[in-house]
Design a protein around this motif. Structure first.
Motif: not given
Length: 246
Positions: A72-86
């Protein structure tokens, strides 16, 4: 009021439309997330890392919230935040494809547990004749559209405004204003209903809408809290105190 808002006049003071949050307002995101997280961790042999299911679910939620905030702060794309969570939740240095596959296992379980709250459809039915409806969400439009269709309520909303497509997220006033503009109504003619006191209700109030906090947990409100309901069953009577804009 001319030009920009043809559906309202300068003398109108009532609420003509309701903007809705989705997750944990219309849709039981927390319940689905918890069940899916536990199932996925168990299937991956990771649940035994935790002292209890509650600890595991809490950690999953904490990690998820941290990376969603970066999105939401613009540091990650939607898909990238999923990958980082994984990567964080599995504790492994996944490639992007590996992270997508791992997170996909969770998504399958998450979707299996999608449910509307019991008061969602009755409230929408009760409000259908008197108000227009739209969605303003900090999630991505494709996922919220998918949820609403799965719940059988997508056709209830003429506007679906989401952070990734808008380029701005709640609690920023601009997010609320863009959604109101999509309805072609001024903020003062729109109510916003969400499950967070600050990010939803207070932010909507600050943006000139009528913010309504859906406090399903029954938290004791402070003296300066926003307008509050504990069930969507209370919403029609609350809105009926205002005369709908014609």
């Amino acid at each position: 009021m001319s030009g920009r808002y043809p559906n309202a006049t300068s003398g109108d003071r009532g609420i003509a439309a309701v903007l809705w949050d989705v997750d944990d307002t219309l849709f039981d995101h927390s319940g689905a997330e918890r069940l899916a997280a536990l199932e996925h961790l168990a299937s991956e042999g990771l649940l035994e890392r935790y002292g209890s299911e509650e600890e595991a679910a809490a950690h999953w939620h904490e990690v998820s919230e941290a990376f969603v905030r970066r999105y939401l702060d613009g540091a990650l794309t939607f898909q990238d935040q999923r990958r980082e969570r994984a990567r964080a939740l599995a504790g492994r240095a996944f490639t992007d494809d590996e992270a997508d596959a791992w997170f996909g296992g969770y998504l399958g379980a998450y979707q299996h547990h999608w449910r509307a709250f019991p008061d969602t459809v009755p409230a929408l039915d009760a409000l259908a004749a008197g108000y227009r409806h739209g969605v303003l969400s900090n999630n991505a439009a494709f996922q919220q559209d998918q949820k609403l269709r799965a719940l059988g309520i997508r056709d209830r909303f003429e506007v679906l405004a989401c952070a990734e497509e808008l380029g701005v997220a709640k609690p920023a006033a601009a997010a609320f204003h863009v959604a109101c503009a999509a309805l072609d109504l001024p903020p003062e003619a729109v109510a916003y209903v969400g499950d967070l006191a600050d990010n939803d209700a207070r932010a909507a109030d600050a943006a000139g809408l009528t913010g309504i906090w859906l406090d399903r947990s029954g938290t004791e409100p402070g003296p300066d809290g926003p307008m509050r309901i504990t069930s969507l069953a209370e919403l029609p009577a609350l809105l009926a105190e205002n005369v709908a804009v014609q």
